[in-house]
Design an enzyme around this catalytic site. Structure first.
Site, PDB file in Angstrom:
ATOM      1  N   GLU A  54       0.967  -0.735   0.216  1.00 39.41           N
ATOM      2  CA  GLU A  54      -0.193   0.410  -0.068  1.00 39.41           C
ATOM      3  C   GLU A  54       0.522   1.348   0.373  1.00 39.41           C
ATOM      4  OE1 GLU A  54      -0.823  -2.824   1.562  1.00 39.41           O
ATOM      5  OE2 GLU A  54      -2.603  -2.803  -0.334  1.00 39.41           O
ATOM      6  N   ASN A  61      -0.629  -7.582  -4.154  1.00 40.04           N
ATOM      7  CA  ASN A  61      -1.165  -6.824  -5.199  1.00 40.04           C
ATOM      8  C   ASN A  61      -0.423  -6.008  -5.249  1.00 40.04           C
ATOM      9  OD1 ASN A  61      -2.079  -6.069  -2.220  1.00 40.04           O
ATOM     10  ND2 ASN A  61      -1.676  -3.291  -3.308  1.00 40.04           N
ATOM     11  N   ASP A  70      -8.162  -5.613  -5.249  1.00 39.71           N
ATOM     12  CA  ASP A  70      -6.718  -5.678  -3.976  1.00 39.71           C
ATOM     13  C   ASP A  70      -6.778  -7.572  -3.475  1.00 39.71           C
ATOM     14  OD1 ASP A  70      -4.795  -5.466  -1.604  1.00 39.71           O
ATOM     15  OD2 ASP A  70      -6.130  -4.899  -0.547  1.00 39.71           O
TER      16      ASP A  70
END
Lengths: 173, 605
Positions: free
Chosen positions: B198, B282, B324
């Site tokens: 992230e 991801n 995700d």
């Protein structure tokens, strides 16, 4: 440093000064919208605020705030500003924080160290995904704290104001 | 130090074989032998094959109802406690989230503290850890305890007294690179993964020397062939060579440099094939419109040579992720009879809701089936070998957040970004031939939008709301899965997501924990609940078992947090009942509060 609207930059500057003298937050005051500026509503003190129509339709800033909050703040502060196991509820915090306190905390971060926990919030001044939308996030959380905006995605919202789109493009680059 | 030439890799491989008569081989034999001793729990995954199965059988389906708390221990930390302690002989090693305290406890004296180690770390690492400051456990090898700290420091401690033997820095938290995963030790190497999907971290798997902490090789999830340690001719996907620039070709411009593909899950090892297995996460950002292409090799199952690190085969489960569906979940290695033939299989329960069974020697795809009927983003995985989309998920266009575009809310996608299962590992019992899987039963709305990248700042790019599937109230299930057929055998509903790793035992009992804080025991054959005990905090740790003084114990860490602590602490909303109507899904904080405690169970004397 992210290029922000001049009013925001000024407010951060002023509040950083004010913070030195008055550490206690005084809350946001009466949220009633008095004026508007390119789709952004302002309260009697000129601070950004929400505007909810009789059908529950929210102003665009409140809606954009929900979207940007959920992407950038939710991972710590929980869905709908309700807090998580390791960061406080902003629905509660915004009951105490003024607009300036809010801007200063977001830009500068915060550290709360005790024997039980080490809570750390990063300074987000360099983060365009936050700072370009800071007024929207503020308006959304203010609405949450005043119980004017319910949990979840606002079902109806105003269209994106042209002034908002221009400011967004300028800020995001 | 970020680039490693093939020459260096080969050199590392050569020096290993030359040195394999000495210490390293002994360490390998030790761990291979030690993992077979069910009295101990020598590695975070229990055994190299990640079965999380114990041959201990004093505790059975008949007597588990009499289980009692034998002793407890507080870690002194109030954050999400993932992972499980190790037991080696008379000593238990317990880890904690940030600040990553490690305790050695004396099992001869109800957990008296033999030594304690607490690293000093810059607390600025805390907010760059996505989803709480969790740590998934320490590893043991060659008389050392290996700790992977939040700030990515890898430190080797003398198992006898906690003295630091060596220390290495794997990443830079200033760029969002953090450490949450448990190390794995094979022969003379320590494997370390990285978190930061992230934060736009181009992620990697590192191999360090167990002896002195020297970095031996590093294999990235995306980038040039050399850096991802892929041989264009020899590395295969679904039986075919991947070809040159297999990763670079699937990204626009330089986007691979901030491509994500984190490696913080569990690792497994097959000593016969000499392969290690793990998944990559991801691609960054969560906004699929901003990164066209398949984004290889994010969302991929990797099989790498345990010595050289070179990839033998890869399989990308979710090309061009739009939800995700991080691919980091564990790979369970089990030999199973499929189509009348004994196969060396790898079983993987992906975040995307499909349970995959592959041949772990070749990477051939054998089974791909939904392990939660709610899964709707793809109709199926194309199993037709002659099809141009062989092995790819058949995405349902209504749920394609890329097709629907930026600033559009795609509603009712199942599963949610948490996945049908997250890191909480499943267990496999060779007795029943079944896999026991802790699952999430949660759907989401997903709205991608444009984001800008700043090093060390969150780089997310989507807004999510999560809720149980339409018309249902339970947000989790604990299921038994037949990986040969791809079918659910039984399913126990749970009010909240099951975020605890499971344990299967020869006593016919399967254990898991719940977010409310219950340790539960169920019948391995039927799923019938046999025992429950409410521990002081919600459970996101993994159940383990050991034997000491001739007696079987079961242990679990409590301490609610992790990603489960984000969404569930506030309670999920129910959009179908109208906004604000959340009464049906009472918040988790009505059941439990922060904690950090180990509870050890045994039968009464």
């Amino acid at each position: 440093m992210v290029k922000m609207p001049p009013t925001v930059t000024k407010a951060i500057f002023l509040l950083l000064l004010v913070n030195v003298a008055a550490a206690r937050a005084d809350g946001a005051g009466d949220p009633a919208a008095i004026t508007s500026e390119g789709g952004k509503y302002l309260d009697k003190d000129g601070n950004p605020t929400f505007k909810i129509g009789p059908d529950g339709k929210v102003d665009y800033y409140s809606y954009a705030g929900f979207v940007r909050y959920s992407a950038n703040c939710l991972a710590c502060h929980g869905p709908d500003g309700l807090g998580s196991t390791y960061a406080p509820s902003l629905v509660d915090a915004m009951k105490r924080l003024s607009y300036g306190d809010f801007l200063a905390t977001v830009a500068g971060g915060k550290r709360d160290v005790s024997t039980a926990q080490t809570l750390v919030m990063p300074g987000l001044a360099e983060n365009k995904n936050v700072m370009c939308y800071i007024d929207a996030i503020y308006v959304y959380l203010r609405g949450r704290a005043d119980d004017a905006i319910p949990r979840g995605r606002p079902s109806l919202h105003d269209d994106k104001p042209p002034a908002y789109a221009i400011a967004e493009n300028e800020c995001m680059g | 130090m970020r680039r490693f030439s093939t020459k260096l890799m080969l050199a590392a491989g050569v020096s290993l074989s030359a040195a394999s008569f000495a210490g390293p081989a002994a360490a390998q034999e030790d761990l291979l032998k030690m993992q077979a001793n069910s009295a101990d729990w020598v590695m975070p995954t229990g055994t190299y094959d990640n079965h999380r199965y114990s041959a201990l059988k004093q505790i059975t389906a008949d007597n588990v109802g009499k289980l009692q708390a034998a002793w407890t221990f507080s870690t002194g930390v109030l954050r999400g406690h993932e992972g499980a302690p190790l037991v080696i002989g008379d000593v238990m090693y317990v880890h904690a989230p940030f600040p990553n305290t490690v305790y050695a406890l004396d099992l001869n004296h109800d957990g008296r503290i033999l030594w304690k180690y607490e690293p000093k770390q810059d607390p600025n690492v805390i907010p760059v850890m996505c989803c709480d400051t969790v740590n998934r456990g320490v590893a043991y090898g060659d008389g050392k305890i290996i700790l992977h700290q939040s700030d990515t420091t890898v430190v080797a401690l003398d198992a006898k007294n906690g003295a630091v033997a060596w220390s290495a820095k794997d990443g830079d938290p200033g760029k969002g690179e953090t450490g949450t995963s448990a190390p794995m030790i094979v022969k003379d190497k320590v494997y370390i993964g990285v978190s930061g999907g992230e934060f736009g971290v181009r992620s990697w798997l590192s191999a360090y020397s167990l002896k002195d902490g020297t970095l031996l090789w590093r294999a990235y999830s995306m980038g040039p062939d050399k850096e991802i340690m892929v041989d264009p001719e020899k590395t295969t996907q679904l039986g075919k060579p991947v070809g040159p620039d297999s990763s670079l070709k699937t990204w626009q411009g330089d986007q691979w440099k901030i491509g994500g593909g984190a490696t913080w899950g569990w690792y497994s090892y097959d000593p016969q094939l000499n392969l290690i297995y793990y998944g990559s996460g991801n691609p960054s950002t969560w906004n699929p419109r901003q990164r066209p292409g398949d984004n290889k090799w994010s969302m991929t199952i990797w099989a790498r040579d345990a010595d050289t690190g070179m990839a033998k085969w890869v399989y990308q489960m979710t090309p061009h992720d739009e939800w995700d569906y991080d691919g980091i979940n564990e790979m369970i290695l089990a030999d199973q009879q499929i189509g009348g033939q004994m196969r060396q299989t790898l079983v993987h329960f992906d975040r995307n809701g499909f349970g995959y069974t592959l041949d772990r020697a070749t990477g051939e795809l054998l089974v791909a089936a939904k392990y939660d009927p709610a899964v709707n983003w793809a109709s199926k995985v194309d199993m037709d070998k002659s099809s141009p989309t062989y092995g790819r998920p058949m995405v349902v266009s209504q749920y394609s957040t890329d097709r629907n575009g930026e600033d559009v809310n795609t509603a009712n996608v199942c599963p949610a970004a948490l996945g049908t299962k997250d890191e909480q590992p499943a267990a496999y019992s060779p007795d029943t031939g079944l896999f026991y899987v802790p699952t999430n039963h949660v759907c989401m709305d997903y709205e991608p939008f444009r984001v800008s990248y700043t090093a060390g700042q969150p780089y997310v790019g989507a807004t999510l709301s999560m809720y149980p599937p339409k018309g249902e109230t339970n947000m989790g299930n604990f299921i038994a899965w037949d990986a040969k057929q791809g079918k659910i055998v039984w399913s126990d509903p749970e009010q909240f997501s099951v975020w605890s790793g499971a344990l299967a035992t020869a006593g016919g009992v399967v254990f898991y924990g719940t977010l409310e804080g219950y340790l539960k025991a169920v019948d391995a054959k039927t799923g019938k609940e046999l025992y429950r005990f409410k521990t002081p905090s919600g459970i996101i740790g993994n159940v383990m078992t050991y034997q000491h003084g001739g007696k079987q114990y079961v242990a679990i860490l409590s301490g609610v947090g992790g990603w489960a602590g984000i969404g569930l602490a506030a309670g999920l909303t129910d959009p179908h009942a109208g906004l604000g109507a959340v009464g049906g899904y009472a918040a988790l904080n009505n059941y439990t509060a922060l904690g950090g405690q180990l509870t050890v169970f045994a039968l009464p004397n």
